[in-house]
Write an enzyme that holds these catalytic residues in place. Structure first.
Site, PDB file in Angstrom:
ATOM      1  N   GLY A 135       0.815  -1.210   0.000  1.00 40.69           N
ATOM      2  CA  GLY A 135       0.000   0.000   0.000  1.00 40.69           C
ATOM      3  C   GLY A 135       0.844   1.253   0.000  1.00 40.69           C
ATOM      4  N   ARG A 273      -5.762 -16.366 -42.853  1.00 41.61           N
ATOM      5  CA  ARG A 273      -6.818 -15.421 -43.253  1.00 41.61           C
ATOM      6  C   ARG A 273      -6.571 -14.997 -44.700  1.00 41.61           C
ATOM      7  NH1 ARG A 273     -11.875 -14.045 -41.725  1.00 41.61           N
ATOM      8  NH2 ARG A 273     -12.313 -11.836 -42.078  1.00 41.61           N
ATOM      9  N   ASP A 341      -5.894  -4.728 -34.163  1.00 41.09           N
ATOM     10  CA  ASP A 341      -6.365  -4.129 -35.416  1.00 41.09           C
ATOM     11  C   ASP A 341      -6.258  -5.119 -36.575  1.00 41.09           C
ATOM     12  OD1 ASP A 341      -7.117  -1.841 -37.159  1.00 41.09           O
ATOM     13  OD2 ASP A 341      -5.104  -2.185 -37.953  1.00 41.09           O
ATOM     14  N   GLU A 368       3.071   1.306 -11.130  1.00 44.35           N
ATOM     15  CA  GLU A 368       4.539   1.299 -10.937  1.00 44.35           C
ATOM     16  C   GLU A 368       5.179   2.505 -11.613  1.00 44.35           C
ATOM     17  OE1 GLU A 368       6.291  -0.711  -9.191  1.00 44.35           O
ATOM     18  OE2 GLU A 368       5.132  -2.555  -8.958  1.00 44.35           O
TER      19      GLU A 368
HETATM   20  P1  TGC Z   1      13.169  11.597  -4.907  1.00 48.72           P
HETATM   21  O1  TGC Z   1      13.664  12.899  -4.358  1.00 48.72           O
HETATM   22  O2  TGC Z   1      13.507  11.235  -6.309  1.00 48.72           O
HETATM   23  O3  TGC Z   1      13.626  10.390  -3.977  1.00 48.72           O
HETATM   24  C1  TGC Z   1      13.380  10.393  -2.595  1.00 48.72           C
HETATM   25  C2  TGC Z   1      14.403   9.456  -1.970  1.00 48.72           C
HETATM   26  O4  TGC Z   1      14.302   8.146  -2.546  1.00 48.72           O
HETATM   27  C3  TGC Z   1      15.544   7.792  -3.201  1.00 48.72           C
HETATM   28  N1  TGC Z   1      15.187   7.082  -4.407  1.00 48.72           N
HETATM   29  C4  TGC Z   1      15.341   5.779  -4.538  1.00 48.72           C
HETATM   30  N2  TGC Z   1      15.877   4.876  -3.731  1.00 48.72           N
HETATM   31  C5  TGC Z   1      15.893   3.605  -4.156  1.00 48.72           C
HETATM   32  N3  TGC Z   1      15.385   3.223  -5.343  1.00 48.72           N
HETATM   33  C6  TGC Z   1      14.818   4.124  -6.173  1.00 48.72           C
HETATM   34  N4  TGC Z   1      14.285   3.746  -7.317  1.00 48.72           N
HETATM   35  C7  TGC Z   1      14.795   5.469  -5.792  1.00 48.72           C
HETATM   36  N5  TGC Z   1      14.335   6.599  -6.352  1.00 48.72           N
HETATM   37  C8  TGC Z   1      14.585   7.579  -5.498  1.00 48.72           C
HETATM   38  C9  TGC Z   1      16.230   9.104  -3.459  1.00 48.72           C
HETATM   39  O5  TGC Z   1      17.617   8.922  -3.563  1.00 48.72           O
HETATM   40  C10 TGC Z   1      15.836   9.876  -2.237  1.00 48.72           C
HETATM   41  O6  TGC Z   1      16.606   9.378  -1.160  1.00 48.72           O
HETATM   42  P2  TGC Z   1      17.122  10.362   0.030  1.00 48.72           P
HETATM   43  O7  TGC Z   1      17.985   9.494   0.884  1.00 48.72           O
HETATM   44  O8  TGC Z   1      17.856  11.467  -0.664  1.00 48.72           O
HETATM   45  O9  TGC Z   1      15.878  10.836   0.724  1.00 48.72           O
HETATM   46  O10 TGC Z   1      11.596  11.602  -4.745  1.00 48.72           O
HETATM   47  P3  TGC Z   1      10.520  12.473  -5.442  1.00 48.72           P
HETATM   48  O11 TGC Z   1       9.542  12.878  -4.402  1.00 48.72           O
HETATM   49  O12 TGC Z   1      11.177  13.540  -6.286  1.00 48.72           O
HETATM   50  O13 TGC Z   1       9.763  11.426  -6.380  1.00 48.72           O
HETATM   51  C11 TGC Z   1      10.256  11.036  -7.535  1.00 48.72           C
HETATM   52  C12 TGC Z   1       9.226  10.183  -8.313  1.00 48.72           C
HETATM   53  C13 TGC Z   1       8.147  11.037  -8.968  1.00 48.72           C
HETATM   54  C14 TGC Z   1      10.054   9.513  -9.384  1.00 48.72           C
HETATM   55  C15 TGC Z   1       8.560   9.150  -7.389  1.00 48.72           C
HETATM   56  O14 TGC Z   1       7.701   9.756  -6.501  1.00 48.72           O
HETATM   57  C16 TGC Z   1       7.811   8.081  -8.168  1.00 48.72           C
HETATM   58  O15 TGC Z   1       8.415   7.108  -8.584  1.00 48.72           O
HETATM   59  N6  TGC Z   1       6.475   8.245  -8.370  1.00 48.72           N
HETATM   60  C17 TGC Z   1       5.657   7.183  -8.955  1.00 48.72           C
HETATM   61  C18 TGC Z   1       5.030   6.383  -7.855  1.00 48.72           C
HETATM   62  C19 TGC Z   1       4.799   4.967  -8.231  1.00 48.72           C
HETATM   63  O16 TGC Z   1       5.424   4.400  -9.104  1.00 48.72           O
HETATM   64  N7  TGC Z   1       3.904   4.307  -7.522  1.00 48.72           N
HETATM   65  C20 TGC Z   1       3.691   2.913  -7.701  1.00 48.72           C
HETATM   66  C21 TGC Z   1       2.843   2.359  -6.601  1.00 48.72           C
HETATM   67  S1  TGC Z   1       2.967   0.622  -6.398  1.00 48.72           S
HETATM   68  C22 TGC Z   1       2.224  -0.031  -7.739  1.00 48.72           C
HETATM   69  O17 TGC Z   1       1.811   0.604  -8.646  1.00 48.72           O
HETATM   70  C23 TGC Z   1       2.119  -1.493  -7.711  1.00 48.72           C
HETATM   71  S2  TGC Z   1       1.347  -2.204  -9.074  1.00 48.72           S
HETATM   72  C24 TGC Z   1       1.870  -3.770  -8.784  1.00 48.72           C
HETATM   73  C25 TGC Z   1       1.364  -4.779  -9.689  1.00 48.72           C
HETATM   74  O18 TGC Z   1       0.156  -5.086  -9.639  1.00 48.72           O
HETATM   75  O19 TGC Z   1       2.197  -5.323 -10.456  1.00 48.72           O
HETATM   76  P1  FAD Z   2      -2.072  10.443 -11.003  1.00 47.66           P
HETATM   77  O1  FAD Z   2      -0.830  10.456 -10.212  1.00 47.66           O
HETATM   78  O2  FAD Z   2      -3.212  11.299 -10.540  1.00 47.66           O
HETATM   79  O3  FAD Z   2      -1.718  10.841 -12.503  1.00 47.66           O
HETATM   80  C1  FAD Z   2      -2.723  11.272 -13.445  1.00 47.66           C
HETATM   81  C2  FAD Z   2      -2.032  11.658 -14.751  1.00 47.66           C
HETATM   82  O4  FAD Z   2      -1.171  12.776 -14.510  1.00 47.66           O
HETATM   83  C3  FAD Z   2      -1.153  10.548 -15.327  1.00 47.66           C
HETATM   84  O5  FAD Z   2      -1.301  10.511 -16.722  1.00 47.66           O
HETATM   85  C4  FAD Z   2       0.248  10.979 -14.959  1.00 47.66           C
HETATM   86  O6  FAD Z   2       1.236  10.504 -15.849  1.00 47.66           O
HETATM   87  C5  FAD Z   2       0.105  12.488 -15.073  1.00 47.66           C
HETATM   88  N1  FAD Z   2       1.121  13.216 -14.308  1.00 47.66           N
HETATM   89  C6  FAD Z   2       1.458  13.046 -13.014  1.00 47.66           C
HETATM   90  N2  FAD Z   2       2.420  13.934 -12.660  1.00 47.66           N
HETATM   91  C7  FAD Z   2       2.701  14.654 -13.761  1.00 47.66           C
HETATM   92  C8  FAD Z   2       3.615  15.719 -14.043  1.00 47.66           C
HETATM   93  N3  FAD Z   2       4.431  16.211 -13.119  1.00 47.66           N
HETATM   94  N4  FAD Z   2       3.613  16.220 -15.291  1.00 47.66           N
HETATM   95  C9  FAD Z   2       2.798  15.735 -16.255  1.00 47.66           C
HETATM   96  N5  FAD Z   2       1.909  14.738 -16.047  1.00 47.66           N
HETATM   97  C10 FAD Z   2       1.878  14.214 -14.814  1.00 47.66           C
HETATM   98  N6  FAD Z   2      -0.472   1.228  -6.096  1.00 47.66           N
HETATM   99  C11 FAD Z   2       0.033   0.653  -4.983  1.00 47.66           C
HETATM  100  O7  FAD Z   2       0.531   1.339  -4.094  1.00 47.66           O
HETATM  101  N7  FAD Z   2      -0.007  -0.697  -4.816  1.00 47.66           N
HETATM  102  C12 FAD Z   2      -0.543  -1.519  -5.738  1.00 47.66           C
HETATM  103  O8  FAD Z   2      -0.535  -2.744  -5.559  1.00 47.66           O
HETATM  104  C13 FAD Z   2      -1.106  -0.950  -6.916  1.00 47.66           C
HETATM  105  N8  FAD Z   2      -1.730  -1.739  -7.830  1.00 47.66           N
HETATM  106  C14 FAD Z   2      -2.380  -1.158  -8.888  1.00 47.66           C
HETATM  107  C15 FAD Z   2      -3.154  -1.950  -9.739  1.00 47.66           C
HETATM  108  C16 FAD Z   2      -3.867  -1.371 -10.784  1.00 47.66           C
HETATM  109  C17 FAD Z   2      -4.724  -2.225 -11.668  1.00 47.66           C
HETATM  110  C18 FAD Z   2      -3.775   0.032 -11.010  1.00 47.66           C
HETATM  111  C19 FAD Z   2      -4.501   0.679 -12.140  1.00 47.66           C
HETATM  112  C20 FAD Z   2      -3.009   0.811 -10.166  1.00 47.66           C
HETATM  113  C21 FAD Z   2      -2.315   0.241  -9.089  1.00 47.66           C
HETATM  114  N9  FAD Z   2      -1.603   1.027  -8.177  1.00 47.66           N
HETATM  115  C22 FAD Z   2      -1.056   0.456  -7.058  1.00 47.66           C
HETATM  116  C23 FAD Z   2      -1.624   2.464  -8.297  1.00 47.66           C
HETATM  117  C24 FAD Z   2      -0.693   3.023  -9.380  1.00 47.66           C
HETATM  118  O9  FAD Z   2       0.638   2.966  -8.968  1.00 47.66           O
HETATM  119  C25 FAD Z   2      -1.142   4.454  -9.674  1.00 47.66           C
HETATM  120  O10 FAD Z   2      -2.362   4.368 -10.376  1.00 47.66           O
HETATM  121  C26 FAD Z   2      -0.113   5.228 -10.488  1.00 47.66           C
HETATM  122  O11 FAD Z   2       1.067   5.430  -9.735  1.00 47.66           O
HETATM  123  C27 FAD Z   2      -0.661   6.588 -10.937  1.00 47.66           C
HETATM  124  O12 FAD Z   2      -1.257   7.269  -9.869  1.00 47.66           O
HETATM  125  P2  FAD Z   2      -2.740   7.868 -10.040  1.00 47.66           P
HETATM  126  O13 FAD Z   2      -3.609   6.781 -10.559  1.00 47.66           O
HETATM  127  O14 FAD Z   2      -3.135   8.510  -8.782  1.00 47.66           O
HETATM  128  O15 FAD Z   2      -2.608   8.950 -11.191  1.00 47.66           O
END
Ligand code: TGC
Ligand code: FAD
Length: 388
Positions: A135, A273, A341, A368
């Site tokens: 989470g 096809r 398509d 992710e």
């Molecule tokens: P930022 O200033 O870049 O970093 C904060 C601190 O984190 C460190 N860091 C990392 N450390 C390890 N691995 C990485 N990949 C790291 N990236 C950054 C960084 O060095 C820093 O450390 P420290 O010691 O200086 O504090 O943070 P930011 O706030 O500028 O954020 C950058 C950004 C936008 C890239 C980040 O917030 C981000 O990746 N946003 C996207 C969030 C996301 O991907 N959420 C996914 C949720 S989980 C999910 O979707 C599961 S789906 C699973 C499934 O069903 O397969």
């Molecule tokens: P938002 O962050 O609101 O983004 C909306 C739009 O704005 C996107 O197009 C994005 O690219 C764009 N955007 C954002 N910032 C900027 C910027 N600075 N400039 C320009 N465009 C920008 N999360 C978990 O923690 N755990 C899970 O297990 C998990 N599983 C998931 C499973 C599914 C099926 C889905 C759909 C999502 C899951 N997620 C999970 C959440 C997922 O990681 C988020 O949906 C994703 O990170 C995007 O966040 P959001 O949906 O709030 O979109």
């Protein structure tokens, strides 16, 4: 003309794999062919995750496959990638389940957990007897997790957790949730067992994507947790972001499998096809599109393989992972749409895999880290300016 031995591996990337890597790929491929493909269309249509496969996945050593000890297989980066690729050739839901269990739940416990937490959770998770969820995302904006509102306050010897999480894979079937929350010390990770008073999960219905996967919202209403449930080894956003790096690595490989499944089916279809007196496969426009799909899959495979080499060498950077996740998800989504398509009207039928993969990949390119977030991560690495 000699045809490639495997038309979905045009550059024979498989020739680079060790005997162990081949064996891992083949055993997961067999599982997918025999156990996943016969049921996955129904699962997708019925919005059902095939829980009955969890035990078999565990006995194949898929959970925690890349981790050492605690009943985990300790496989290398290519093996972990191939597991993801083969699972996603079946359906993104299976790869998602495995990514969450391995990279998002077992990895943080293994990397940041206490010895007691490792002993308690990792062996049962490896055996598939304990399912995890992760989470991080909240409803106000998943791209910017630093803005999370879920918080944990110290209360006596333990903690009080309150807030909510959105879009959580496995959320309503998980036995343990790895939950990231704001504390006075910074962001910390908590292990919240199912049944802990104040913790609830509600499944999100009516998805058009990842219908064979469970997605839920999590709610924490002053959940009281003992001190033993906080991950002691990390404070700050780098905790969850480091887990995402592992999962994004797996997705970079997984997306290739989805694209391969689509192309393989389309190659068969275009041979049989017949339109305007000849097979579709014998027209220039179709061949150019097939060749272009093959080119895109091949470049994704080579990117994934080099990423694995960097990972094994301990040299892989988050920005490289971002580029691979971005490229390979975009590639797979474009290939799936193109295959859809070229199937014409049949392409909208569940009888053919591309539309299912295409709909799934809309999630895969979003979770992710969205495509935009990964582009901006690469942009930051190139310029030094954070433009999020
Ligand atoms: P930022 O200033 O870049 O970093 C904060 C601190 O984190 C460190 N860091 C990392 N450390 C390890 N691995 C990485 N990949 C790291 N990236 C950054 C960084 O060095 C820093 O450390 P420290 O010691 O200086 O504090 O943070 P930011 O706030 O500028 O954020 C950058 C950004 C936008 C890239 C980040 O917030 C981000 O990746 N946003 C996207 C969030 C996301 O991907 N959420 C996914 C949720 S989980 C999910 O979707 C599961 S789906 C699973 C499934 O069903 O397969
Ligand atoms: P938002 O962050 O609101 O983004 C909306 C739009 O704005 C996107 O197009 C994005 O690219 C764009 N955007 C954002 N910032 C900027 C910027 N600075 N400039 C320009 N465009 C920008 N999360 C978990 O923690 N755990 C899970 O297990 C998990 N599983 C998931 C499973 C599914 C099926 C889905 C759909 C999502 C899951 N997620 C999970 C959440 C997922 O990681 C988020 O949906 C994703 O990170 C995007 O966040 P959001 O949906 O709030 O979109």
């Amino acid at each position: 003309m000699s045809a490639p031995a495997d038309p979905t591996d045009f550059f024979d990337v498989a020739s680079q794999f060790s005997e162990e890597q081949h064996q891992v790929q083949q055993s997961v491929a067999r599982f997918v062919d025999q156990r996943v493909l016969p049921i996955i269309r129904d699962c997708f249509e019925q919005h059902r995750f095939p829980r009955e496969l969890i035990g078999e996945m565990a006995s194949l050593g898929l959970f925690g496959a890349s981790l050492e000890g605690f009943g985990c297989a300790g496989l290398d980066a290519v093996c972990y990638g191939l597991i993801s690729q083969e699972l996603e050739r079946g359906d993104s839901a299976l790869r998602s389940f495995s990514s969450v269990q391995t990279s998002l739940c077992m990895f943080p416990i293994h990397r940041y957990g206490s010895e007691e937490q490792k002993q308690r959770y990792l062996p049962v998770m490896a055996r598939g007897e304990c399912i995890g969820c992760f989470g991080l995302t909240e409803s106000q904006g998943g791209s910017d997790p630093a803005n999370m509102r879920t918080q944990a306050r110290r209360a006596g010897d333990g903690w009080l957790l309150s807030g909510s999480k959105m879009w959580i894979t496995n959320g309503s079937i998980a036995d343990v949730a790895v939950v990231w929350a704001r504390t006075d010390e910074g962001i910390r990770g908590f292990l919240v067992d199912r049944g802990t008073p104040g913790f609830s999960a509600t499944e999100i219905e009516n998805k058009f994507s990842l219908r064979a996967s469970i997605t839920a919202a999590l709610f924490f209403d002053d959940v009281r947790l003992p001190a033993s449930q906080v991950l002691p080894g990390v404070v700050g956003l780098k905790g969850p972001l480091s887990c995402l790096t592992q999962a994004r690595y797996g997705i970079s490989w997984g997306a290739i499998g989805a694209a391969q499944a689509c192309l393989a089916q389309l190659l068969d279809y275009t041979q049989t096809r017949e339109l305007f007196g000849r097979p579709l496969a014998a027209t220039q426009a179709v061949q150019i599109r097939l060749a272009d799909m093959s080119r895109r899959i091949t470049t994704a495979q080579l990117l994934a393989l080099q990423l694995a080499r960097l990972k094994e060498a301990g040299a892989m950077t988050p920005a490289q992972v971002s580029m691979a996740k971005w490229n390979n998800c975009r590639m797979a989504l474009d290939v799936a749409r193109d295959c859809r398509d070229l199937l014409g009207g049949a392409g909208i039928s569940a009888e053919y895999a591309p539309i299912r993969h295409m709909l799934n990949l809309e999630s895969v390119i979003t979770y992710e880290g969205t495509e935009t977030i990964h582009q901006l991560s690469v942009g930051r690495a190139l310029t030094g300016h954070s433009a999020f």
